[in-house]
Design an enzyme around this catalytic site. Structure first.
Site, PDB file in Angstrom:
ATOM      1  N   ASP A 136       5.749   3.828   6.422  1.00 48.45           N
ATOM      2  CA  ASP A 136       4.812   4.640   7.204  1.00 48.45           C
ATOM      3  C   ASP A 136       4.964   4.446   8.700  1.00 48.45           C
ATOM      4  O   ASP A 136       4.462   5.240   9.493  1.00 48.45           O
ATOM      5  CB  ASP A 136       3.383   4.184   6.889  1.00 48.45           C
ATOM      6  CG  ASP A 136       2.853   4.774   5.616  1.00 48.45           C
ATOM      7  OD1 ASP A 136       3.112   5.952   5.366  1.00 48.45           O
ATOM      8  OD2 ASP A 136       2.167   4.042   4.892  1.00 48.45           O
TER       9      ASP A 136
HETATM   10  C1  BGC Z   1       0.292   0.193   8.128  1.00 48.87           C
HETATM   11  C2  BGC Z   1       0.962   0.716   6.912  1.00 48.87           C
HETATM   12  C3  BGC Z   1       0.067   1.728   6.276  1.00 48.87           C
HETATM   13  C4  BGC Z   1      -0.350   2.781   7.258  1.00 48.87           C
HETATM   14  C5  BGC Z   1      -1.294   3.770   6.608  1.00 48.87           C
HETATM   15  C6  BGC Z   1      -0.076   1.315   9.023  1.00 48.87           C
HETATM   16  O1  BGC Z   1      -0.704   0.830  10.150  1.00 48.87           O
HETATM   17  O2  BGC Z   1       1.115  -0.743   8.753  1.00 48.87           O
HETATM   18  O3  BGC Z   1       1.281  -0.325   6.035  1.00 48.87           O
HETATM   19  O4  BGC Z   1       0.726   2.319   5.218  1.00 48.87           O
HETATM   20  O5  BGC Z   1      -0.925   2.211   8.385  1.00 48.87           O
HETATM   21  O6  BGC Z   1      -2.414   4.028   7.277  1.00 48.87           O
HETATM   22  C1  NOJ Z   2       1.255   0.813   2.720  1.00 54.35           C
HETATM   23  C2  NOJ Z   2       1.143   2.185   2.162  1.00 54.35           C
HETATM   24  O1  NOJ Z   2       0.079   2.252   1.250  1.00 54.35           O
HETATM   25  C3  NOJ Z   2       2.422   2.598   1.492  1.00 54.35           C
HETATM   26  O2  NOJ Z   2       2.328   3.921   1.078  1.00 54.35           O
HETATM   27  C4  NOJ Z   2       3.583   2.414   2.430  1.00 54.35           C
HETATM   28  O3  NOJ Z   2       4.741   2.797   1.765  1.00 54.35           O
HETATM   29  C5  NOJ Z   2       3.664   1.001   2.945  1.00 54.35           C
HETATM   30  N1  NOJ Z   2       2.416   0.678   3.554  1.00 54.35           N
HETATM   31  C6  NOJ Z   2       4.810   0.764   3.917  1.00 54.35           C
HETATM   32  O4  NOJ Z   2       4.571   1.321   5.168  1.00 54.35           O
END
Ligand code: BGC
Ligand code: NOJ
Length: 804
Positions: free
Chosen positions: A475
């Site tokens: 993400d």
């Molecule tokens: C986080 C991710 C997460 C994303 C979704 C980011 O700040 O690091 O792990 O999936 O937010 O909101």
């Molecule tokens: C948490 C999110 O829930 C997931 O969808 C994502 O792939 C990982 N973070 C990595 O960014």
């Protein structure tokens, strides 16, 4: 074994917390159908019905100091002393404390001055109510006169409004008290057809419903007015902050015991109050509480019997048999919505998240998995992109959370195929799900899978690799964001229109999705379609090998300017884990040795004692062209933290390479049970996976965060069950294809598959890592490594590994 705070009780399938002041609150999840409770080892947490944002029944204050200071509390007043069996909130020192987190229940026992109080929290199967079975024992030598006060703080249902809109919420709170039944009726007169009951089956000596009266306007809960005064105020809340509290007066001779229950219930029309009273009447019978608890145990026994293992590694055995399925069920129920890190008002059901979670729960609850699959598919848009999240109550896609994550749709292919392989239920493919933006259009699930493949094929960049859109699985790798505004969310900033940024990871995922879809078509007897998909895959594979290989590993992406990300030419972020994992899992590098080379590179450059970090070197400065990943301090989260989720893919990739030692080493590096002794560093629950463990670049390496709601749960299960132990569901039967450490002499698995129990015994007399030499099913030799579908059972299976 164990640590200063607790230990596993494997026979009871419980984690026993022996000190309340754990390094962080250690959570359990109550509930299995519609009503859920988050419950920590001191009773903290909250309860909600279906949706932690829209139907929150009790309050929680996230990010409070101390952490976790609202919850299910019982105050015990014994003379001048006031204490809590779960230690909080008074923190009065206890003579004995124990919390047992089990499957869907938590039992907290506290003892002081000859009085022992046990609270057993659970949600009976099929019930919209949380029970607190309460047992008070005089274990001393003198008669005890005790006064007990229960406590919950009601949430006014819509949790965001409840914690922000005080000009309204302070004036709408309403309650009704009817003996032991306290009804929280806010808005019931108006737009709501539901209310909450906090009831008690014991004899009541008083009550409170006003927080100001019970706690005191200037007090903390640890010094709450009423318990210290020793008498309820019989307050009725009008606005402000409604609570529920009962007073019970008990006189207990030495050796005597009282048992009753508190019932926290979600009730809706018609006649919710009558339903509530009936519920209390029912649970006034001690046997009814016991049989409800027994039913919970039976539910779990039946779930867990779908997969049980006895293998030489104690951590793998314990995780696979109890804790990993428990966590997989939590991800089924809660997706990414409610935990101690997910506030219940931010994220809901994640599209890519729940599709991956399905891989870990489909064998436990195949029928419910079917429903989830269809709900997820219904939030895909006609062009192939997806709502990234949807709200559990409404099942409507949530655009505020962002979109255009160009990996999302491909996970639907993996989950759908996993479902059909597990169940044999081809009919799901013909379900007329339709698309979110063309309601009623009725395209089938299979149509969705085609749309998904087609989207990736038609959205490719200058190298012929898939476009990344807003981001892929990572993400935070935001190649089209260019955010310089401190107040905007990386998850929504920027515009993907016209961008050429490409993802090698999506290419790998696409290869895997094509393999899955082609196999599905073959199963359906549609060979022409299978060949068409194979051809798309072959074309993508050629692109990956031509443009995605960096010399010693696969490149991660190409940014919006066409520059490589995750290449030896980069000064930071030279090698990433995700593209190695997915290229290998998609079949790249198989013929030319690159797969193994890529995995060796991962081990060499990304391996650490805390697990495999996401990339190296960590980014030390913010780079708008790469986005959120560079905004985290080095070693945390996506900036070179150990992201447990993607470690499990490497375990599976080593299995494809036939390296059992490497596979197990990778599995164990992030395994919480294996961290139990390093708990002062690790801090999080030793029984569930955490999303992230701080990497070596961090100031606190080895420290875990964001436990419970992570895709790690499903994939860790898959990597062990299907990868290492090699029990793979297939269209025509269970395949046995282990990849184990050479030192393992063998293991047993019992696996329920399509309603039949298979008792599988694997022997490894020659000390190999993989290769089935012989397979006997009910005493008869079968060629190959697939156990044919059987009826009835239990089916006895003997597998001998070794050279043919
Ligand atoms: C986080 C991710 C997460 C994303 C979704 C980011 O700040 O690091 O792990 O999936 O937010 O909101
Ligand atoms: C948490 C999110 O829930 C997931 O969808 C994502 O792939 C990982 N973070 C990595 O960014």
């Amino acid at each position: 074994m164990g640590n200063a705070y607790g230990h596993f009780d494997d026979d009871a399938r419980e984690y026993v917390v022996t000190r309340p002041d754990t390094p962080l609150p250690w959570l359990n999840v109550l509930g299995q159908d519609e009503l859920f409770g988050l419950c920590t080892n001191t009773g903290g947490g909250y309860t909600f019905w279906r949706d932690a944002r829209l139907r929150r029944l009790t309050r929680y204050r996230y990010n409070d100091a101390p952490y976790d200071s609202v919850g299910r509390y019982l105050f015990v007043r014994d003379g001048a002393t006031v204490w809590n069996p779960g230690w909080k909130p008074t923190k009065t020192p206890l003579d004995r404390y124990e919390c047992r987190h089990g499957l869907g229940y938590t039992r907290i026992t506290g003892a002081k001055d000859g009085v022992e109080v046990e609270l057993l929290f659970f949600v009976p199967p099929g019930e919209d109510a949380e029970l607190w079975r309460t047992t008070v024992r005089n274990v001393g030598a003198v008669t005890k006169e005790l006064t007990l006060f229960s406590y919950v703080e009601f949430c006014l249902y819509e949790a965001l409004n409840d914690m922000t809109n005080f000009q309204r919420t302070y004036s709408i709170g309403e309650v009704e008290v009817d003996g032991g039944a306290i009804f929280h009726t806010t808005e019931y007169r108006e737009r709501r057809d539901h209310l909450t009951m906090f009831g008690c089956t014991g004899e009541i000596a008083g009550f409170d419903t006003s927080r100001d009266a019970f706690v005191g306007v200037h007090n903390g809960l640890h010094e709450a007015t009423v318990p210290f005064a020793g008498a309820a105020a019989n307050s009725v809340a009008h606005g402000w902050n409604p609570i529920g509290s009962h007073q019970l007066d008990l006189r207990l001779e030495p050796g005597a015991e009282e048992r009753f229950a508190f019932v926290l219930a979600y009730l809706h029309d018609p006649e919710p109050r009558e339903q509530g009273r009936a519920l209390l009447a029912r649970y006034r019978d001690r046997d009814a509480v016991e049989s409800a608890f027994a039913a919970l145990g039976e539910r779990w026994e039946s779930l867990l019997s779908a997969f049980q293992v006895d293998c030489p590694d104690p951590h793998a055995t314990r995780m696979a048999n109890t804790w990993n399925p428990l966590q997989c069920m939590a991800t089924f129920n809660l997706s990414r919505s409610a935990s101690l890190y997910e506030s219940g008002i931010g994220r809901g059901m994640g599209f890519r998240d729940s599709n991956q979670d399905l891989l870990g729960f489909v064998h436990l609850i195949p029928e419910r998995a079917r429903g989830r699959l269809l709900d997820l598919a219904a939030t895909q848009l006609a062009d192939g992109t997806c709502f990234h999240q949807y709200q559990p109550l409404t099942k409507q896609g949530n655009a505020e959370i962002g979109g255009d994550f160009y990996d999302d749709h491909l996970w639907l292919v993996l989950s759908s195929c996993a479902y059909v392989k597990e169940t044999g239920d081809d009919s799901v493919l013909d379900e007329p799900v339709g698309y979110a933006d063309t309601p009623g259009s009725g395209e089938t699930l299979l149509h969705h899978l085609e749309t998904s493949i087609a989207y990736t094929l038609s959205h490719r960049g200058p190298h012929g690799l898939p476009l990344i859109g807003h981001a892929d699985w990572n993400d935070c790798l935001n190649l089209n964001c260019f955010s310089t505004e401190p107040d905007e969310s990386f998850q929504t900033a920027g515009d993907v229109e016209g961008s050429v940024a490409e993802s090698v990871m999506i290419a790998g995922l696409f290869l895997r999705a094509c393999d899955e879809l082609a196999a599905l078509y073959r199963h359906l007897g549609r060979d022409e379609d299978a060949k068409r998909v194979d051809a798309s895959s072959a074309e993508m594979l050629a692109v990956v090998e031509e443009h995605g290989w960096d010399g010693e590993w696969y490149v991660r992406a190409f940014d919006a300017a066409g520059e490589p990300v995750g290449s030896h030419t980069c000064d930071e972020g030279r090698i990433f884990i995700e593209s190695q994992a997915w290229c290998v899992l998609g079949g790249a590098g198989r013929e030319n040795g690159r797969a193994r080379r890529a995995l060796e590179s991962v081990r060499e450059h990304l391996g650490s004692e805390h697990g495999i970090v996401l990339h190296q070197p960590a980014y030390t400065r913010y780079r708008p062209e790469l986005g959120e990943i560079t905004s985290y301090p080095p070693g945390y989260k996506e900036n070179a933290g150990v992201f447990s989720h993607n470690n499990t893919w490497i375990t599976l990739a080593w299995c494809l390479e036939g390296e059992g030692e490497r596979a197990l080493e990778t599995y164990l590096a992030i395994c919480p049970s294996a961290r139990e002794e390093a708990i002062e560093t690790y801090r999080s629950e030793p029984y569930v996976y955490a999303q992230m463990i701080a990497g070596p670049d961090a100031a606190t390496p080895g420290e875990a965060k964001n436990s419970w709601l992570t895709g790690t749960a499903a994939w860790a299960f898959v990597s062990l069950a299907q990868g290492i132990l090699g029990i793979e569901p297939g269209y025509d039967g269970l395949r046995v294809n282990p990849c184990i450490p050479r030192g393992w002499g063998g293991y047993r698995v019992s696996r329920r598959f399509r309603g039949v129990l298979y008792e599988i015994e694997v022997a490894n007399p020659d000390g190999v890592s993989r290769g089935v030499r012989s397979l006997h099913v009910d005493g008869r030799e079968v060629a190959g490594d697939v156990i044919p579908l059987a009826a009835g059972g239990p089916v006895q299976v003997q597998v001998v590994l070794g050279a043919n």
